[in-house]
Each structure stands twice: as structure tokens, then as C-alpha cells.
Design a protein around this motif. Sequence first.
Motif, mmCIF file in Angstrom:
data_model
loop_
_atom_site.group_PDB
_atom_site.id
_atom_site.type_symbol
_atom_site.label_atom_id
_atom_site.label_comp_id
_atom_site.label_asym_id
_atom_site.label_seq_id
_atom_site.Cartn_x
_atom_site.Cartn_y
_atom_site.Cartn_z
ATOM 1 N N LEU A 6 1.144 -1.154 0.005
ATOM 2 C CA LEU A 6 0.108 -0.395 0.142
ATOM 3 C C LEU A 6 0.721 0.652 0.503
ATOM 4 O O LEU A 6 0.463 2.270 -0.369
ATOM 5 N N LEU A 7 1.893 1.757 0.588
ATOM 6 C CA LEU A 7 2.987 2.244 0.880
ATOM 7 C C LEU A 7 3.614 2.649 -0.947
ATOM 8 O O LEU A 7 4.600 3.625 -1.328
ATOM 9 N N ASP A 8 3.267 1.548 -2.044
ATOM 10 C CA ASP A 8 4.182 2.279 -3.562
ATOM 11 C C ASP A 8 2.709 2.616 -3.971
ATOM 12 O O ASP A 8 2.089 1.897 -4.662
ATOM 13 N N PRO A 9 3.490 3.371 -4.269
ATOM 14 C CA PRO A 9 2.796 4.539 -5.265
ATOM 15 C C PRO A 9 2.065 4.066 -6.670
ATOM 16 O O PRO A 9 1.238 4.128 -7.249
ATOM 17 N N GLU A 10 2.933 2.807 -7.084
ATOM 18 C CA GLU A 10 3.022 2.729 -8.522
ATOM 19 C C GLU A 10 2.089 2.003 -8.633
ATOM 20 O O GLU A 10 1.852 1.627 -8.861
ATOM 21 N N LEU A 11 1.724 0.658 -6.775
ATOM 22 C CA LEU A 11 0.863 0.254 -7.096
ATOM 23 C C LEU A 11 -0.444 0.205 -6.692
ATOM 24 O O LEU A 11 -1.032 -0.420 -7.255
ATOM 25 N N HIS A 12 -0.843 1.557 -6.714
ATOM 26 C CA HIS A 12 -1.904 2.286 -5.716
ATOM 27 C C HIS A 12 -2.621 2.127 -7.669
ATOM 28 O O HIS A 12 -4.000 1.727 -7.341
ATOM 29 N N ILE A 13 -2.856 2.089 -9.023
ATOM 30 C CA ILE A 13 -3.359 2.534 -9.858
ATOM 31 C C ILE A 13 -3.740 0.638 -9.823
ATOM 32 O O ILE A 13 -4.649 0.560 -10.603
ATOM 33 N N THR A 14 -3.007 0.077 -9.442
ATOM 34 C CA THR A 14 -3.130 -1.863 -9.377
ATOM 35 C C THR A 14 -4.501 -2.000 -8.738
ATOM 36 O O THR A 14 -5.660 -2.615 -8.709
ATOM 37 N N PHE A 15 -4.820 -1.263 -7.719
ATOM 38 C CA PHE A 15 -5.424 -1.547 -6.855
ATOM 39 C C PHE A 15 -6.513 -0.844 -7.322
ATOM 40 O O PHE A 15 -8.072 -1.933 -7.121
ATOM 41 N N LEU A 16 -6.993 -0.202 -7.697
ATOM 42 C CA LEU A 16 -7.543 0.761 -8.276
ATOM 43 C C LEU A 16 -8.148 -0.075 -9.790
ATOM 44 O O LEU A 16 -9.634 -0.192 -9.672
ATOM 45 N N ASP A 17 -7.884 -0.419 -10.155
ATOM 46 C CA ASP A 17 -8.264 -1.267 -11.438
ATOM 47 C C ASP A 17 -8.978 -2.747 -11.035
ATOM 48 O O ASP A 17 -9.954 -3.040 -12.229
ATOM 49 N N LEU A 18 -8.157 -3.304 -9.980
ATOM 50 C CA LEU A 18 -8.577 -4.306 -9.607
ATOM 51 C C LEU A 18 -9.910 -4.223 -9.114
ATOM 52 O O LEU A 18 -10.774 -5.258 -8.866
ATOM 53 N N TYR A 19 -10.333 -3.329 -8.602
ATOM 54 C CA TYR A 19 -11.398 -2.358 -7.636
ATOM 55 C C TYR A 19 -12.556 -3.305 -8.832
ATOM 56 O O TYR A 19 -13.855 -3.584 -8.514
ATOM 57 N N ASN A 20 -12.491 -2.521 -10.013
ATOM 58 C CA ASN A 20 -13.433 -2.701 -11.048
ATOM 59 C C ASN A 20 -13.109 -3.653 -12.283
ATOM 60 O O ASN A 20 -13.114 -2.985 -13.243
ATOM 61 N N SER A 21 -12.223 -4.746 -11.436
ATOM 62 C CA SER A 21 -11.595 -5.070 -12.886
ATOM 63 C C SER A 21 -12.953 -6.073 -14.046
ATOM 64 O O SER A 21 -11.727 -6.047 -15.156
ATOM 65 N N ALA A 62 4.501 11.139 -18.698
ATOM 66 C CA ALA A 62 4.858 10.452 -19.580
ATOM 67 C C ALA A 62 4.090 10.321 -21.556
ATOM 68 O O ALA A 62 4.699 10.330 -22.672
ATOM 69 N N GLY A 63 2.881 11.316 -21.066
ATOM 70 C CA GLY A 63 2.210 10.923 -21.979
ATOM 71 C C GLY A 63 2.031 9.407 -22.224
ATOM 72 O O GLY A 63 0.837 8.609 -21.324
ATOM 73 N N TYR A 64 1.689 8.936 -23.391
ATOM 74 C CA TYR A 64 0.566 7.481 -23.092
ATOM 75 C C TYR A 64 1.746 6.318 -22.958
ATOM 76 O O TYR A 64 2.953 6.446 -22.945
ATOM 77 N N THR A 65 0.948 5.414 -22.483
ATOM 78 C CA THR A 65 2.013 4.482 -21.724
ATOM 79 C C THR A 65 1.050 2.808 -22.055
ATOM 80 O O THR A 65 -0.547 3.485 -22.484
ATOM 81 N N ALA A 66 1.584 1.517 -21.906
ATOM 82 C CA ALA A 66 0.950 0.711 -22.089
ATOM 83 C C ALA A 66 -0.056 0.550 -21.095
ATOM 84 O O ALA A 66 -0.912 -0.286 -21.081
ATOM 85 N N ASN A 67 -0.006 1.272 -19.763
ATOM 86 C CA ASN A 67 -1.221 1.593 -18.489
ATOM 87 C C ASN A 67 -1.537 2.363 -18.883
ATOM 88 O O ASN A 67 -3.124 2.885 -18.009
ATOM 89 N N GLY A 68 -1.846 3.331 -19.692
ATOM 90 C CA GLY A 68 -2.643 4.187 -20.331
ATOM 91 C C GLY A 68 -2.334 6.115 -19.849
ATOM 92 O O GLY A 68 -0.908 6.042 -20.050
ATOM 93 N N THR A 69 -2.601 6.833 -19.644
ATOM 94 C CA THR A 69 -2.086 8.181 -19.145
ATOM 95 C C THR A 69 -2.135 8.197 -17.982
ATOM 96 O O THR A 69 -2.197 9.771 -17.863
ATOM 97 N N ASP A 70 -2.815 7.732 -16.799
ATOM 98 C CA ASP A 70 -2.968 8.063 -16.242
ATOM 99 C C ASP A 70 -2.044 7.596 -14.923
ATOM 100 O O ASP A 70 -1.364 6.272 -15.048
#
Length: 558
Positions: free
Chosen positions: A136-151, A403-411
Amino acid sequence: MISHLHVKDFAIIDEMDVDFHTGLNIITGETGAGKSIIIEAVSLALGSRADTAFVRSGKDKAVIELIVEDCSPQAAELLAENDIAAEDDQVIIRREISAAGKSICRVNNQIVSVSFLNALCKKLADIHGQYDHQSLLDPELHITFLDLYNSAEILPVKALTEKFYLEYKKLTLELNRLVSNAADNQRKQDFMTFELNEIDSARLSPGEDTALEEDILSLQNSEKIYGNLSNAYDAIYGDSPSVLQALSRVQNQLQEIASYSRPVNDLLSDFDDAYYKLEDISQEIRNIREHITFSPEQLDSAISRMNQIDKLKLKYGGSIEKIVSYRAQLEKDLAQIENIDEAKERLSHDLSVCEEQLKLASERLSALRKTSAAELQTKIKEQLHELSFNNSEFEIGMTENPAGYTANGTDLAEFLISTNRGEPLKPLSKIASGGEMSRIMLAFKKVIGDYDDIPTMIFDEIDTGISGIAASVVGKKLKEIARNHQIICITHLPQITACGSHNYKIVKHSDERATYTTVVPLSREEKIQEVARLLGGLNITESTLKSAEELIEASAFE
């Protein structure tokens, strides 16, 4: 899940074995009994930094061993990628720390690096408290939590976004390479045209070099070949006495007596065949001799042609076949250069179409994430308030990736929290203490459930700063999450202890030589005694025991 823990010569632990189970495993003990040492041991087994100070005084090394069963699919995949067998879905992790400072990590008896162990164990267990295994302390994983919520809605769009991004990146690289090479294209075109013309002017034929080698060898030795053939012909068919004349006399002698003897008659037939065969050979020798030439011009021409082919071999591949293959590639490369404008136009068009698809997919992904963030934010707030964060504020900060477009979107997403009224929202890692982080993770686990696929959660200091009703709520949350996860929790609160499916007590004792700590599983009666101790301290009365039993029974129906 973690099914067994073995610790030897670690801090004040002499040797200890404890079996853990599915559900909620609660560990209690008196202050100073060594509860934190247990978490330290598990933390080391899961890949945290080794410290020689943990080696028991007077011992050569400390050993911690974990047995993990039914590991997550991600962990199994990582093991398979590194050719580590997991028999019956069982993983044995062994960590040795020597007093001299060396650390050895083994997984299923195979030595691994600490970095690999750390990567593996992040897929097996989360430790929450004062240690660093906190996803939970790793900001890079926060968007993963978010994506999993409404997977169900997000992950298909995320996969589509990644597909368009990879194609976009590929087309961009191709176009950039085409443009960057434009300055060299004229020079390359001239050189390749020269090479193509050089090869074409040679008019090479497959196998020509082999035939030339034979011709040159023959021409260089033509005088000797002619002389030897002439001598051979004269010996067989030349002036008397010749071989054929001698054989003719033999033939006459055999013919005179052939009618008197069957064996001689059979022999005569074979002799006749040999005689006529030798006549044929002599005629073939004469024919070959008559075609032998002594032309120096023909030899010079053959040598010159061979030299030309050898030079081309040296430049373009070592054989006529490779020269022909090189020529085909030259023709293809020249066609690309000659059609570069057409290629640029095609790539630009494809890139424009792909970018539009990527833009639409990224925008759709962002919209879904914002909706998901709003819902998740509200539910996390509700859980935090239930867990005694009465004045807390929680927000999922959504920003555009620079960075603009990435494989994970732009968020980009980051979890922000304020645990006190009037305080600004800050990142979790900068504001939450160990105990607060444990309760915050409880809130997330309650909402997100099984999405992260980490089977075991270990909580230390989860009861810091809470008591009474808040402690009961924490215990209830732990029980709810333990339906789908294994939880190992260290606590000093009776409300949480009463919720345990399996209870353990850390016991410390001393003799004349040293102090020892161990963990013992508690029976139901011993669990009642332990909850009573936590309720009333040393003064355990019948009333305290009854209260403890009522608390345990009440927790069973929650």
C-alpha cells in the motif's frame, strides 16, 4: 498460506516450531515477551535485510524456515520461470544469517538471491506494521488497486490500451528510423546500386566455380593427360605387339577347344565379354585424347573468370549461392529506399490511425478509472470511519502521466490521507504510522477482497491507539477478511484476541544461563485464560473469566 514456521538461534529464540492455519491466527503475549521478534523472523524469511545482531549470542548462525502451501498463481509462475520446482504446491523458504555477516537464501533447497526472494515473497504475504513489506505504500501499485476494484470493466479496456500502445510504439520506431536514415539513403542507394551492377555483370551460374576448377586443372595438365592417354591407347590397340593382339591369340586358342570342355566354353564367353569391353575402353581413350586441347588462351580465360568469382565470393559471402542471396537482399533494400516516400506516407497514416485508437482507449480507461476512484474512495472512507479514523479524509489523486501514452494508459494514481482534522492530504507513506497503516490496509482488504491474490497477511501493531468499540470493529474486520485470506496478527487487545480462529501465546522464561522465547498454541480453555488476562491483568477472577468467555462467544456470532 504459511503452514509452518521454524526458528533456531534467532535473538532470544533457542529453537521454535509453530504451525499456522487458514483463517485468523492471533498471537498474544506479555509485554517484553518477544512478539516483535516473531515478526522480525518472518520478515527475514520473506526477504528483508539481514542483521547479524539477530544471531543468538554464542551461536554461529540463525536459521528461519517457512513452509508455504497453496501458493498464489503469480508465485507459482515466478518459480517456474526460474526453474524452481514446487512439489504439491509447497514452497520451503530457508534463510540463514551467520554471525560473520553472510546471508544465504534457499527456496526448495535451491540457493536464490535476496532480490528474488523478496520478489517471490511479495506474492506470498504482506507484512503490515513497522516493516517494509507494504504494497500500500508503493504509489506505483495504487493504480493496480484501483483497476482491480472494477476489474470486470477496466481490465478489458486496459488490455486493449496496451495492445494499441505496443502497436503505436512499434510504428513510431519504424517511422523515426525511416526519417533518421533519410540522410544516408542516397549514399546507400549509390553504393548498393554499384554492388548490384557488379554482381549482375558477372552473370553467375550455380556450380560454375566447381566446373571452372575442373577445367583449369585439366588445362594445366593437358600435355601430361594427352601423353598418358596416347601411351595407354597404343598399348591396348597400337602397333604389334599390342594387348588386344595378344588377347586375340588367347581367344583363338580357347575357341579351338571350347567344344571339348564345358568349363572352357563358359570361360570363353566371359573372355569374349572382357575382350570386347577392352575394345570399347580403347575407343573411349582415343575419343578423350582427341578432345584434349593445349590452348593457353582458354586456360587464361578460365583463370581470369575464376579470379572474378573469387573476388565476388570474398566480398559477398563465400559462395555463389550466398552471392545470389545477397543480391536478392540488395534488390529488396533498394526497392525500399526508392519507395521511401510511399513507405513514410503509409507509416504516417497507420500511426495516425493507431494513435487515434490509443487516444480513445486511453480516454475510456481514464473515465472508468475516475468512476472507480470515486466509488472506491467513498467505500474506503466508510471503512476508515468504522476503524476509528473518525476525523480522517481519504482521496485518490488522479493525474495525467507526464510521459504521455503508456501501456497502462495516461493516468497516475496515488492514495492520499489525512488522519487528523485540519491536516492536509498527504501520501500514505508520509503520514501513516505502523498501526495506522495496518488499519488502513484492513479497510482496503475489506473493500477490494481477493483481487490482489496475496494469500497471507501479517499484522503487527494493528491495535495501536485503539480500544473498546474500535478494537471490536478491528477484530470483526479481521474475521471478515480471514474468510478468504490467512491472517497472522499480533495484538494485546482482548477484543481482537477473542476473534481468533487459532490462538497462540508467546512465552518467555529464563534459567541461570539465558532467556528463551517460544510460541505455544492455545486450547479453548487456555484462550479464555489469555483473554481474561488481557481484560484483567494479573488479577483473574471468576467474573473476568466469565467476561472473557462471553467476549469469545459474542465474537463467534459476528
